[in-house]
Motif scaffolding. Structure first.
Motif, PDB file in Angstrom:
ATOM      1  N   GLN A  59       0.813  -1.211   0.000  1.00 29.03           N
ATOM      2  CA  GLN A  59       0.000   0.000   0.000  1.00 29.03           C
ATOM      3  C   GLN A  59       0.853   1.270   0.000  1.00 29.03           C
ATOM      4  N   LEU A  60       2.156   1.121   0.117  1.00 28.69           N
ATOM      5  CA  LEU A  60       3.048   2.269   0.214  1.00 28.69           C
ATOM      6  C   LEU A  60       3.660   2.599  -1.142  1.00 28.69           C
ATOM      7  N   PRO A  61       4.134   3.824  -1.318  1.00 30.30           N
ATOM      8  CA  PRO A  61       4.856   4.144  -2.556  1.00 30.30           C
ATOM      9  C   PRO A  61       6.178   3.401  -2.597  1.00 30.30           C
ATOM     10  N   PRO A  62       6.783   3.270  -3.763  1.00 28.66           N
ATOM     11  CA  PRO A  62       8.106   2.641  -3.825  1.00 28.66           C
ATOM     12  C   PRO A  62       9.047   3.307  -2.821  1.00 28.66           C
ATOM     13  N   ALA A  63       9.746   2.481  -2.032  1.00 27.65           N
ATOM     14  CA  ALA A  63      10.490   3.010  -0.894  1.00 27.65           C
ATOM     15  C   ALA A  63      11.605   2.068  -0.494  1.00 27.65           C
ATOM     16  N   VAL A  64      12.430   2.569   0.410  1.00 29.64           N
ATOM     17  CA  VAL A  64      13.348   1.716   1.162  1.00 29.64           C
ATOM     18  C   VAL A  64      12.645   1.409   2.475  1.00 29.64           C
TER      19      VAL A  64
END
Length: 262
Positions: free
Chosen positions: A61-66
């Motif tokens: 559900q999150l944006p592309p991330a670390v």
């Protein structure tokens, strides 16, 4: 490399100390333009399976991330710190099984390195706070676009620590599944996929307690037990206006049996 504009944090640090703020501070000093999403810091201390489940059910559900995960009872021991690449983001944390389910949710591990570059760590690494001194600075550098392989040597993804597969068994008119998580409302999430409910009748029993297979809490009267597919697409059990975990006297790791009522 383009890097990532977001870092997510999932830990068991709680909110009564300065641990979370220290990790935010390290990231802000190294990568001030990168934004941080706090998934949760209220994982039960050292509960790696709970942390793994929460992270895996959230990353999509999150944006592309670390994504940084720190539920790390082995901090300071010989356990490795790792960073993983996936088609939809990076994961950073201890090699104790915490990250693998999330990596699967992000498309699977496409590369893995052991965190071994001291230039990427704090000048003085505490043996008990790798979240601040190792994982946060590594995540910040990766978010800025540094190559994954600069963090340390590549490792075989097949050699990563994995949590045991949770118990799931399904038959005609019944299912048995391990309790995966219990949320703050006392709802009991099982490891079985929600699709397993299709083989069950409308009226069932859960651990010999009468229940209804439904879709909403309101399908049973106050105090009634409902078995449903939750927002993570897992079988779950709830009590309308109550706590299913208390009614059923279960904790994560227990196995529940759901069967058609006779």
């Amino acid at each position: 490399m383009a890097g990532y504009p977001w870092i997510s944090l999932t830990t068991d640090y709680g909110l009564s100390d300065g641990f979370v703020a220290a990790c935010h501070g390290v990231i802000a000093r190294l990568a001030p333009a990168v934004r941080v999403i706090d998934v949760t810091h209220l994982v039960k201390p050292a509960d790696v399976p709970r942390g793994a489940a929460v992270l895996a059910q959230t990353v999509g559900q999150l944006p592309p991330a670390v994504h940084v995960g720190v539920v790390d009872p082995g901090v300071g021991t010989a356990r490795r710190g790792i960073a993983l690449s996936t088609p939809n983001g990076l994961l950073v944390g201890p090699d104790n099984g915490l990250l693998i389910w999330a990596a699967t949710a992000l498309g699977g591990v496409t590369g893995a390195v052991e965190l071994a570059n001291p230039d990427w760590f704090a000048a003085d690494v505490s043996r008990t706070f790798h979240g601040r001194d190792v994982f946060a600075p590594v995540a910040a550098r990766l978010a800025l676009g540094a190559p994954l392989t600069d963090a340390g040597p590549e490792v075989d993804p097949q050699g990563l620590v994995r949590l045991p597969d949770p118990v799931v068994a399904v038959g005609a008119g019944w299912l048995e599944a391990e309790v995966l998580t219990i949320d703050r409302f006392g709802n009991v999430q099982l490891a079985a996929p929600a699709s397993a409910l299709a083989a069950l009748a409308r009226r069932v029993t859960v651990a010999d307690t009468p229940a209804v297979r439904g879709e909403t809490f309101g399908e049973v009267p106050p105090g009634g037990l409902v078995v449903y597919g939750d927002s993570a697409d897992r079988v779950a059990v709830a009590v309308n206006g109550g706590r299913a975990a208390v009614v059923l006297s279960v904790t994560p790791g227990d196995v529940l049996r759901v069967v058609d009522a006779e």
